[in-house]
Design an enzyme around this catalytic site. Structure first.
Site, PDB file in Angstrom:
ATOM      1  N   CYS A 189      -1.014   8.806   3.384  1.00  0.00           N
ATOM      2  CA  CYS A 189       0.373   8.516   3.025  1.00  0.00           C
ATOM      3  C   CYS A 189       1.197   9.783   2.816  1.00  0.00           C
ATOM      4  CB  CYS A 189       0.413   7.657   1.767  1.00  0.00           C
ATOM      5  SG  CYS A 189      -0.659   8.238   0.443  1.00  0.00           S
ATOM      6  N   GLU A 194       0.179  12.909  -7.423  1.00  0.00           N
ATOM      7  CA  GLU A 194       0.186  12.682  -5.975  1.00  0.00           C
ATOM      8  C   GLU A 194       1.478  13.155  -5.325  1.00  0.00           C
ATOM      9  OE1 GLU A 194      -0.774   8.641  -4.881  1.00  0.00           O
ATOM     10  OE2 GLU A 194      -0.124   8.967  -2.809  1.00  0.00           O
ATOM     11  N   HIS A 216      -0.566  -4.950   1.245  1.00  0.00           N
ATOM     12  CA  HIS A 216       0.523  -4.078   1.705  1.00  0.00           C
ATOM     13  C   HIS A 216       1.312  -4.601   2.897  1.00  0.00           C
ATOM     14  CE1 HIS A 216      -1.967  -1.308  -0.640  1.00  0.00           C
ATOM     15  NE2 HIS A 216      -1.035  -0.394  -0.605  1.00  0.00           N
ATOM     16  N   GLU A 251      -4.331   6.152  -9.697  1.00  0.00           N
ATOM     17  CA  GLU A 251      -3.271   7.069  -9.234  1.00  0.00           C
ATOM     18  C   GLU A 251      -2.023   6.840 -10.088  1.00  0.00           C
ATOM     19  OE1 GLU A 251      -4.484   7.407  -4.630  1.00  0.00           O
ATOM     20  OE2 GLU A 251      -3.188   5.697  -4.999  1.00  0.00           O
TER      21      GLU A 251
END
Lengths: 653, 653
Positions: free
Chosen positions: B417, B337, B141, B321
């Site tokens: 997040c 999500e 990331h 996810e």
């Protein structure tokens, strides 16, 4: 419960004393004998060309010093060999076969050489972790593996009269007895995977050596006591795990969260649970332990009334291969392991042996007629480990929470517990039809057969003809020298609303139906004929509304047999199919389909899917239905026509 | 598609130019400003007494050499600070606050010190893995975190006019430009988690430096090309994984399975997907790349028509996810999500900016009015990460395949997040109401507000009053110096079958409805008044029949707002509840419930569960129903009354 449950002292006839002659079950016994036992022999010896290799016999050869190499497979890989030996012994008991017996003897010779001088026997700890015997009972299945070898030894002795394997397993059990127990210096532990308990009771049955029963009782009563043994050994070995993350599964997973006598709910790994409960029922039976028996009944009823699929499958969670909670029976996410249904049969049978009640064999029949035979392909060479009640193949490919579900049977598994479990159960199916003692014979299963009994030293033979459960007629003929006085108890399955019994052509009236068995007490003579009409009508079954997934859905059943719809017959998107609530159900024998099976037709509907075009949601919309004929096949026959959708619970309209 | 989609060149007004004055949205903006921004500031500084500590600011202090300590948290922990800075900048842009601005400046000072001389900025690789910069783009990331910091820098500059953070992120972006690209010696890689792409376009927007746009385009076009970059770097670093098992997730998980221009289906991690598609839409917009735009539209339609919950949630699998496959939208197993719905708003907004069509803001409204505001508790201090459409709390406790679902909002998350994502979106909601250029103003959202535009250098103010979507009336007043000539485009949401527009009291007839917008072109003068009646009637919504779980079920909607039933209102076992297909739906404002919400009553039924007593299955049984009043509340208000069951899709009878 105040009455004494231990009044009957029933036992099964020996396998050699029962000949299966049944239009339905006969082919399964033949298949096990002619195909499955040889096929699995090939697998265990790595002779079959499939991606997954067993290495199980090879492990024994290496442990025996006969070959070089490394241990391969799971810690419990030995049990595949033991279960094959057990199944093969059952076959040999009934169908002597010198060639096969020679193979068995050769394996036993290897096993003998793999056994330690002190009696210890386990190829994993012999080859790979020599210094670590009995240091990780929680994870490493040592007593479980020993238990399966003991079962094999008992079966082999009974089948052949040979004592070699029996001696090996007695030496093994004696070693275990020397290591485990309450006495100072012994380990106060028990296995993470129950199995040794019921095996030790079997060993007690053939040897009459009470220390084996005592040891079984010790393992059962020690389980779940504080201080918690699995934590003690875990600390001792420096908190090393054999399976990563195992401790996270928790104590319930191992049925070791509290002493078994305090347990009231079936929890954790479903196979472990029913193996444990089977051992508990055995110990209760032989020690006349009413408290333990009552715990077993509570646990059995918890499964039967709240945690069992209509297919006799149990364990609704892939994670932990486990029970979850009451009424949590999802269809497509089901785990429903084959072994768990096999173990459920073991448990139910043992409970029925203590105090017969039709509820036990109602469960046995559900497991047998659906999950257990359905777990094997019609050619005997492919198996289901997981037995869902609904399959949408794309989910199995694309959804991780369905990855455990295979839409097609597999030739073998890395963890291959299920295929030999099916083999040993079906090879011994003859033991489950009857129970008896000197005063009574109980008929539990309606399977065409000839069975011999000794009632007060008088020989009695019962010839059973059965068309159950697809047709209604069952009859029995008695063959005896002179008159034999006993009570014949006929199980009336709970799904047979009406039944009719004739003795020598005369309708039986005023009979006693107790706990689901009709009792007929008289002096029986040769050629006495009992006829039963046991109508297992085609019916619509509904789930308790607390089963969240089955609202608005129906299953078609005939007696214990659950039907399902398949994509091959009904097109794709089976969730669009509904059965008309008022349609008649039509049973037909389709001799061309899957070697001849009964199918069911019903009038139904299919939702018109084109109305939505490409839209995902519409408002104030009226669903349109196309009339259609819905075709059901027995659940046990599903998945024999390539990958496709399947559903047991179908919408009703 | 043959027409040129790039004719409009629309833009959003600045946040400072839009004042939210809305009975519904006003309180969310106030909540973000008054509660959420201070609360999250406390969290980021580890000042709030909750079990999960953020450590995010501390990481910056350590990286800056201001404190000693170890890095803690995820590799992308920096992004929590960046997203807070972005949200806070939006608040500051509209509501100047010297104290808050001082805090922001202090954080920026720390960030400045944490930046490397060459522009690199990332606390994880500064503190913990100093030598490993840019060696694991797939998992770590770095560009994602940089992207969020760039977004913060742009927002802070626009809010305050201060260039310090903008300079920092330009330096960072310049560094990235020097490291990545097609040129010899540069890395031909891209981030595992898209985000940098859309951030670079934002930086291009404020700096007008085309190299940032070029770099964004490079990352987009490089993605999924062969040889596969993530494999190259994986080999290079000795196949070391940052997250165990990451490689097993596969290339689709990262939308890197093929070049983006060849992608036709939304796959993989849902947040990554919509962030990527947002960046793609941005690059298409500025480079007038028709091919890329068309790919975006195909992907958007795939989500909208096949992979989106009625709540505007996306990503139906907890594993990864991720998106799964078309029509696979389970309710209780949903991942859905919060960030994915936020990202979906980003994507839809960008698509609408290129070529307005009501389908984009239909999706935005579903996401905003359901999942996004529902993800936050009414007090602004608890959040959902996962937004299921059905909850049975015991499943969440006892079924591993539901462990990702929390029946109650949480104060924070290890991977946090979502909360700052909700904050930055709601703090900037003013940017989403309108789009405009020199000829046109598009009204996308009906949110009471005052917005200022400059149309051909003439100032125009639009005062919107809105009771949408709970009531029907919306009106606009124009305030301008003299006459301003432009086209006002009013979005007619797809759920409004009828609508009525009056200009200065006069019914508009013969208008043009194109792509869901009514266009009114004229010279507008001060006090011109536009009234719209936009009836969002209460409706029954149905899923496309290919959504397997929603057969026989209905959802109650009013415009974009989905309702749900809760245990608190309807008792337990909500699967027993059904709504009468023919009952009227009654909307009521309940001022006492949850600070005042609209509720819906319908006539319905509850299955009589006692008929089964303790039995699991019954045959030929007729379900009995008790008439009952079913009470719905808006989905966004669920879970504010303790742990309990909830359902959006309810059986219909």
């Amino acid at each position: 419960m105040t009455e004494n449950p231990f009044t009957n002292s029933l036992k099964s006839p020996e396998i050699k004393d029962v000949t299966i002659k049944d239009h339905f079950w006969g082919k399964y016994v033949d298949l096990i004998r002619d195909v499955v036992v040889p096929y699995q022999w090939g697998i265990l010896n790595d002779l079959v060309d499939i991606p997954v290799k067993s290495h199980a016999i090879k492990n024994f050869k290496i442990a025996a010093g006969l070959e070089d190499g490394e241990f391969e497979g799971f810690v419990f890989q030995d049990s595949d060999v033991a279960k094959w030996l057990e199944a093969t012994s059952y076959i040999l008991e009934k169908y002597p076969n010198p060639d096969l017996e020679k193979k068995v003897d050769e394996v036993i010779d290897i096993i003998e050489k793999a056994q330690w001088k002190d009696g210890y026997l386990n190829t994993y700890f012999t080859i790979k972790e020599k210094g670590k015997r009995w240091t990780n009972l929680e994870e490493c299945h040592e007593l479980y593996t020993a238990g399966h070898m003991i079962e094999a030894g008992v079966a082999h002795f009974k089948a052949t009269g040979k004592t070699k394997l029996l001696d090996i397993v007695c030496k093994l059990a004696d070693h275990i007895y020397s290591v485990f127990g309450e006495e100072e210096g012994k380990i106060r532990g028990y296995d993470g995977h129950p199995e040794i308990e019921l095996a030790l009771v079997k060993l007690y049955e053939v040897t009459n050596n009470s220390k084996y029963l005592e040891l079984a009782k010790f393992f059962i009563d020690e389980r779940g006591q504080e201080p918690y043994y699995f934590d003690i050994e875990w600390e001792k070995r420096g908190k090393k795990e054999h399976w990563q993350g195992f401790k996270k599964l928790g104590r319930e997973y191992l049925q070791a969260h509290k002493p078994v006598r305090e347990q009231r709910e079936a929890v954790g790994h479903a196979v472990r649970a029913v193996y444990l409960y089977s051992g508990m029922a055995d110990v209760a039976y032989y020690t006349k332990d009413k408290e333990l028996y009552e715990v077993c009944e509570v646990l059995f009823d918890d499964i039967r009334n709240r945690k069992m699929y209509i297919t006799g499958a149990i364990g609704s969670s892939a994670h932990g291969e486990a029970f979850t909670f009451e009424y949590d029976l999802p269809n497509a996410a089901a785990y429903a392991e084959t072994c768990a249904s096999v173990g459920l049969v073991f448990f139910a049978h043992r409970m029925n042996r203590i105090k017969p009640h039709r509820k036990y064999y109602d469960v046995v029949e559900r497991a047998l007629y659906n999950t257990i035979i359905g777990a094997m392909s019609q050619d005997g060479k492919k198996y289901f480990y997981v037995n869902p009640l609904e399959v949408f193949p794309k989910e199995c490919e694309k959804r991780f929470d369905r990855h455990h579900v295979k839409p097609e049977r597999q030739p073998w598994f890395g963890c291959a517990c299920c295929p030999p479990n099916v083999a040993r159960l079906l090879a011994s199916i003859g033991k489950y039809i009857y129970l008896y003692n000197n005063n009574e014979i109980y008929v539990n299963l309606y399977i065409g057969s000839e069975a011999e009994f000794s009632i007060n030293n008088q020989k009695v033979k019962i010839v059973q003809n059965s068309s159950y459960p697809f047709n209604d007629e069952v009859n029995f003929k008695i063959i005896a020298d002179g008159e034999v006085y006993f009570t014949l108890n006929l199980r009336i399955p709970s799904w047979c609303d009406k039944f009719e019994i004739k003795i020598n052509g005369e309708l039986l009236t005023g009979f006693n139906l107790k706990d689901g068995y009709v009792s007929i007490t008289r002096g029986w003579k040769s050629n006495d004929r009992i006829e039963i009409i046991l109508p297992t009508q085609l019916k619509r079954a509904y789930s308790n509304p607390l089963v969240r997934e089955n609202i608005g859905k129906v299953a078609i059943v005939k007696g214990p047999v659950a039907f399902c719809i398949e994509e091959a017959d009904n097109g794709d998107n089976l969730h669009l199919v509904s059965v008309d609530r008022n349609s008649s159900l039509e049973l037909q024998f389709d001799e061309k389909l899957l070697n001849g099976i009964y199918v069911v037709y019903a009038h139904g509907y299919k939702i018109w899917r084109d109305d939505f075009e490409d839209q995902l949601y519409k408002t104030d919309f009226e669903t349109r239905y196309q009339p259609t004929k819905v075709k059901f096949i027995p659940y046990f026959a599903w998945g024999n026509r390539g990958k496709g959708e399947m559903r047991v619970w179908v919408y009703e309209k």
